[in-house]
Scaffold this active site. Structure first.
Site, PDB file in Angstrom:
ATOM      1  N   HIS A   1      -1.498   4.273  13.612  1.00 52.28           N
ATOM      2  CA  HIS A   1      -2.254   5.238  12.632  1.00 52.28           C
ATOM      3  C   HIS A   1      -1.488   6.334  12.856  1.00 52.28           C
ATOM      4  O   HIS A   1      -2.094   7.340  12.299  1.00 52.28           O
ATOM      5  CB  HIS A   1      -3.636   5.272  12.921  1.00 52.28           C
ATOM      6  CG  HIS A   1      -4.554   4.123  12.474  1.00 52.28           C
ATOM      7  ND1 HIS A   1      -4.212   2.957  13.023  1.00 52.28           N
ATOM      8  CD2 HIS A   1      -5.614   4.132  11.809  1.00 52.28           C
ATOM      9  CE1 HIS A   1      -5.100   2.175  12.701  1.00 52.28           C
ATOM     10  NE2 HIS A   1      -5.781   2.623  11.666  1.00 52.28           N
ATOM     11  N   GLU A  33      -4.570  -4.650   0.676  1.00 51.91           N
ATOM     12  CA  GLU A  33      -3.388  -3.695   0.299  1.00 51.91           C
ATOM     13  C   GLU A  33      -2.474  -4.391  -0.609  1.00 51.91           C
ATOM     14  O   GLU A  33      -1.783  -3.921  -1.621  1.00 51.91           O
ATOM     15  CB  GLU A  33      -2.885  -2.937   1.411  1.00 51.91           C
ATOM     16  CG  GLU A  33      -3.750  -1.611   2.072  1.00 51.91           C
ATOM     17  CD  GLU A  33      -4.656  -2.280   3.009  1.00 51.91           C
ATOM     18  OE1 GLU A  33      -4.514  -3.362   3.293  1.00 51.91           O
ATOM     19  OE2 GLU A  33      -5.249  -1.383   3.667  1.00 51.91           O
TER      20      GLU A  33
END
Lengths: 326, 332
Positions: free
Chosen positions: A130, A61
């Protein structure tokens, strides 16, 4: 009668239309191409645009966020997909230090027309890493714009505006909204960044929210309606810039405000709205502003704890009644 | 690499003049900083000049350059009058980043200098992204992405090398290995001290280069540029160089010996290049004196320009944050 699209289809249609319109726009991220998108948002786009413009990345990322920013410095208009914004944390240096800063640090020579998009917030029982909401983190940073749509119509119009925007935009969706259906007209339209939407007119109390939690907020407004309480419901749609005027105007009418947000309480968007309302509408308030937020803990896994963590219809109704002293 | 490859008189004189300009300019920067004429950080490039000038003669003006925070000299070598860099150091509106960037953030879109970046390694993905855009458009331009030896220990470096190689991006990664990441020697940061070998993990063509000699820098970059321009992907070059000054102006340099510094000064690239020019009779001593006088005049002019340039107005605080002209900043 407009046709109905899922949120994922509305987002896809926005990207497709903008990629057809402008060949500088491309999509890059994990699983966006051959896998058709982790949540099928980009389904079919590889077939239409080819591997030069729909680009799978390794799980890097930080690297691909920065490659996007570099490409934007050099004249392209990237859409960078984070599989979720939870994973944007390993890329946040590129978002905060480069995307948000280079226009200023270069004295206006290099603007960064980029969109970072993907789902934010909780999505079932995914536990602490998450399930996070970083809307207020990104919104805190000057140089960025932060868009958090709540329905397919807004998502399409706002994403098209985001892609055309010459400044960097954080565009936050939700796994739990991708399947939501809503009317989306066939004809092209844009929704301006920075304008809230009054979803329901009412006189008794103002409920303000954005993103996925709008669903809960609207359900709470329906509950309140059954009790004879007419709530005005505002969907912020964008949290930077934030449409303070819409909120303040409503509070001046209802004199009571509840802000609903999924994120942790300290320094979140609700806090900011509360500040501005006390500043601009102090004399109009008939009760302290209340907020209903995610709990001040990392999101646990087990179902009863998830339910206890998240804003619920019951908690919103309770807050609305509290500001109405009933 | 043959050190005796023939370079033209123009090339040698370009190297000499630009290196001397960088050196004298930065000596002046150090002096002015010590006298508190400007604030912020001040990382000097002194000692490493052969790298930046050898790179410049090996690429085209339209090619792209991006670097880290030791960035005063890169725009100057690309053709910027040094007065715009000095004005930036002084925080003036005439600075090359309009007084918004300062010492670590020198930009020039016109000269294809994509900055000056202050976060170690943060510019590495940007460099690959700039190259990505050129490849996307089908142009044959290349990007030189400079970094220090400290940056190669950042994750951004490894992620970027991997993607640049996978996608065959036209970027040359240039590690300016001056042997110290601030005060930490290369040996103390990793088991791998031959930094070029880090590219080998991605099967990227990767080479060490004597960064104290313009000829060797130029040749290595010219070869790499040809490779990248042909669409064959990135190259990694480890320029072995040295900074004579501290990491920044506040560095007492307790981590290295004076003897070590003197050892490198003995192979000073400016002196070496001047000797070559004189030996090859590419210029007369009078011409050299002329260059030196010209450089001195440019530096003097830079200081005067910076001192006389206007400071930004407080009401311009909100300028250059968004392109949107009516962005509603929060002011209450």
């Amino acid at each position: 009668m407009a046709r109905e699209l899922q949120l994922r289809e509305a987002i896809r249609e926005a990207m497709r239309e903008e990629m057809r319109r402008d060949d500088r726009v491309f999509l890059m991220g994990e699983e966006v191409a051959e896998y058709d998108g982790a949540y099928k948002v980009s389904k079919g786009m590889l077939a239409e645009f080819g591997p030069e413009r729909v680009i799978d990345t390794p799980i890097s990322e930080l690297g691909f966020a920065g490659i996007g920013v570099g490409a934007a410095m050099n004249g392209l208009r990237p859409i960078i997909e984070f599989m979720t914004f939870n994973f944007s944390l390993v890329a946040i240096d590129q978002v905060i230090n480069n995307a948000a800063k280079i226009y200023q640090m270069s004295g206006g020579q290099f603007n960064i027309p980029i969109v970072f998009r993907g789902p934010t917030g909780s999505a079932g029982q995914l536990a602490a890493t998450h399930s996070q909401c970083f809307e207020s983190w990104y919104a805190n940073c000057p140089g960025l714009k932060v868009v958090v749509p709540s329905n397919p119509y807004d998502a399409k119009g706002l994403l098209k505006s985001s892609i055309r925007d010459d400044d960097p935009v954080i565009f936050m969706e939700s796994e739990q909204m991708y399947g939501d259906k809503g009317p989306v007209p066939e004809e092209e339209y844009l929704i301006p960044i920075g304008k809230a939407d009054v979803k329901k007119i009412g006189e008794d109390v103002t409920l303000v929210s954005f993103g996925k939690i709008m669903k809960v907020t609207l359900a709470a407004a329906a509950e309140l309606e059954k009790m004879g309480i007419r709530a005005e419901v505002i969907d912020l749609r964008t949290v930077r810039p934030l449409d303070y005027e819409a909120v303040v105007a409503s509070v001046k009418k209802t004199n009571r405000l509840v802000v609903v947000e999924e994120s942790w309480p300290l320094g979140n968007i609700a806090t900011e709205i509360t500040y501005m309302v006390q500043k601009r509408a102090f004399d109009y308030l008939d009760a302290p502003v209340l907020r209903v937020t995610g709990a001040d803990v990392p999101m646990p896994f087990s179902r009863p704890l998830v339910d206890a963590y998240l804003p619920s219809v019951a908690r919103i109704v309770e807050a609305a009644r509290a500001v109405l002293y009933i | 690499m043959p050190a005796d490859i023939e370079f033209s008189k123009e090339t040698y004189l370009f190297w000499y003049e630009k290196m001397l300009l960088c050196r004298r300019f930065e000596e002046k920067c150090g002096e002015l900083y010590t006298r508190q004429k400007f604030g912020g950080f001040c990382h000097l490039y002194i000692g490493q000049e052969a790298v930046v000038v050898g790179c410049e003669t090996a690429i085209r003006p339209e090619d792209r350059v991006i670097t880290a925070y030791r960035c005063h000299v890169h725009p100057i070598v690309r053709g910027m009058h040094p007065k715009f860099v000095m004005a930036e150091l002084f925080g003036r509106t005439t600075g090359c980043s309009s007084g918004r960037g300062g010492s670590m953030h020198m930009f020039s879109k016109e000269l294809n200098v994509f900055g000056g970046h202050g976060i170690v390694g943060g510019q590495i993905p940007l460099g690959a992204g700039i190259a990505f855009a050129d490849k996307y458009r089908g142009s044959d331009l290349i990007t030189l992405c400079f970094m220090g030896d400290g940056a190669v220990r950042q994750g951004a470096f490894h992620e970027t090398l991997n993607m640049a190689m996978t996608w065959k991006l036209p970027v040359i990664f240039i590690i300016e290995n001056n042997q110290y990441a601030m005060g930490t020697s290369v040996e103390r940061t990793s088991n791998v001290t031959d930094l070029y070998k880090l590219g080998c993990a991605f099967e990227m063509p990767s080479y060490p280069v004597n960064g104290m000699r313009c000829e060797e820098v130029h040749q290595a970059v010219a070869d790499a540029a040809e490779h990248a321009r042909q669409g064959r992907g990135p190259v990694l070059l480890e320029m072995r160089t040295y900074r004579y000054k501290g990491h920044s102006m506040s560095d007492p340099q307790t981590y290295r010996s004076k003897e070590e510094v003197e050892e490198y000064k003995a192979m000073d690239p400016i002196e070496t290049t001047l000797q070559t020019i004189l030996q090859k009779q590419l210029a007369t001593p009078e011409e050299i004196s002329g260059i030196q006088a010209h450089v001195k005049a440019l530096v003097d002019e830079s200081v005067q320009f910076a001192e006389e340039s206007p400071l930004p107005l407080p009401e311009d605080l909100y300028k250059f944050v968004y392109t949107q002209p009516d962005y509603p900043f929060i002011t209450e």
